[in-house]
Enzyme design. Sequence first.
Site, PDB file in Angstrom:
ATOM      1  N   LYS A 201     -10.986  14.237  71.580  1.00 37.19           N
ATOM      2  CA  LYS A 201     -10.981  12.784  71.792  1.00 37.19           C
ATOM      3  C   LYS A 201     -11.297  11.941  70.563  1.00 37.19           C
ATOM      4  O   LYS A 201     -12.270  12.200  69.860  1.00 37.19           O
ATOM      5  CB  LYS A 201     -12.014  12.433  72.857  1.00 37.19           C
ATOM      6  CG  LYS A 201     -11.566  12.800  74.241  1.00 37.19           C
ATOM      7  CD  LYS A 201     -12.557  12.238  75.211  1.00 37.19           C
ATOM      8  CE  LYS A 201     -12.218  12.570  76.640  1.00 37.19           C
ATOM      9  NZ  LYS A 201     -13.380  12.394  77.488  1.00 37.19           N
ATOM     10  N   GLY A 350     -21.168  22.632  68.050  1.00 35.07           N
ATOM     11  CA  GLY A 350     -20.266  22.706  69.196  1.00 35.07           C
ATOM     12  C   GLY A 350     -19.126  23.676  68.987  1.00 35.07           C
ATOM     13  O   GLY A 350     -19.296  24.764  68.453  1.00 35.07           O
ATOM     14  N   GLY A 373     -23.506  17.372  69.472  1.00 31.54           N
ATOM     15  CA  GLY A 373     -23.779  15.961  69.753  1.00 31.54           C
ATOM     16  C   GLY A 373     -24.784  15.379  68.775  1.00 31.54           C
ATOM     17  O   GLY A 373     -24.607  14.271  68.256  1.00 31.54           O
TER      18      GLY A 373
END
Length: 394
Positions: A201, A350, A373
């Site tokens: 995204k 991640g 994050g």
Amino acid sequence: MKKTIKDFNLKNKKVIIRCDFNVPIQNGIIMDDNRIKESLKTIRYARKNGAKVILLSHLGRIKSLEDKEKYTLKPVAQRLSQLLRKKVKFINQTRGKEVEEAISEMKERDVILLENTRFEDLEGKKESNNDKDLGKYWASLADIYINDAFGTIHRNHASNVGIASNIKSAVGFLVEKEIKNLNKLINKPKKPYVIILGGSKVSDKINLIGNLITKADYLLIGGGMAFTFLKAAGFNIGCSLLEKDQISFCAKLLNDYPDKIVLPIDIITATSINDEKTKERFLGEIEDDEIGLDIGPKTVKVFKQYLDDSKTIFWNGPMGYFEIEKFASGTKNLCKIIAATNANTIIGGGDTARAVIEMGYKDKMKHISTGGGASLEFLQGSKLAALEVIDEQE
Ligand code: AMP
């Protein structure tokens, strides 16, 4: 500057170390113990200096009683015992008499691990909502609090912000290392400085792009997020991932930084992820029913030209749907190229960290962040809640 574990005399002190033992466990077997290994330096230091070490960590998300069975930290205590060559006593409670007795019986250099802090989420989300009484209670068990869990350092939880607000606190070696390395990407990075962004995204990375693009020389874009940029540049992207509401943001970036942003020139497509046949398409050739699932070999070559001469590389987000082998080539080839450079290579956590480790390039990178994050939040300039509350050096 924040205090570090070295700023305290630990002898005979009860020291809570908040670790990140959020590791994948299947049927009681730890599938990847990287995060446990990353925590050893701080634990060993505390033991060597005579502390009584109380370990806390979260594991997974706890929403039901079944989750409690699945996400017990017991296997972590066993693995830690092996790695430390010292019995780590596991207490299957997060609070109460058993916890308090075990702590009162501790001797210098002993280590105990309490049960998953998120067991406290089952009734009223006490851990994740930073319940004041819970933070105070955990703080009452110790003299000093050390935060070494970088993966949750952007969260406002009882086991980090809650405890640190009530007793003396410092960061551990892992958090110190993470901050030092990530700071290199913000403060005077060696040039040429190339950022590679991928993953699914654009919307997750808007602030990151905004904060880093002025510092970097080039921004190479792959993965699912490339397609919103390609759409903004006027190309047909078939059924590839698209965030319609980000098209204008991407168009503005392309307009403002035409020489910095580098987009793919060829794409590996399929009509579904299960499709046996894949196609290599140049831009302009993608059919309406095709999904772009990896960058193509020509794009890899183009990206290589930018990477070969670079002095600093930051990479966040895989180049394709790398979980499926036939769409993993872009990510794999980038690993190889980056590993061969002499640049200061920093990998966001991640999925990218997982890909780099699984593909065997762990030792070739200068730094692989343990927090996806958290590293993004840090790099986009946000304040990290659990770092903010740590004591400052005098
Ligand atoms: P993120 O969490 O945003 O870094 O996204 C990581 C995920 O993006 C991984 O699970 C990848 O499989 C996925 N991904 C990467 N490229 C694509 C693509 N072209 N289409 C769909 N998913 C992708």
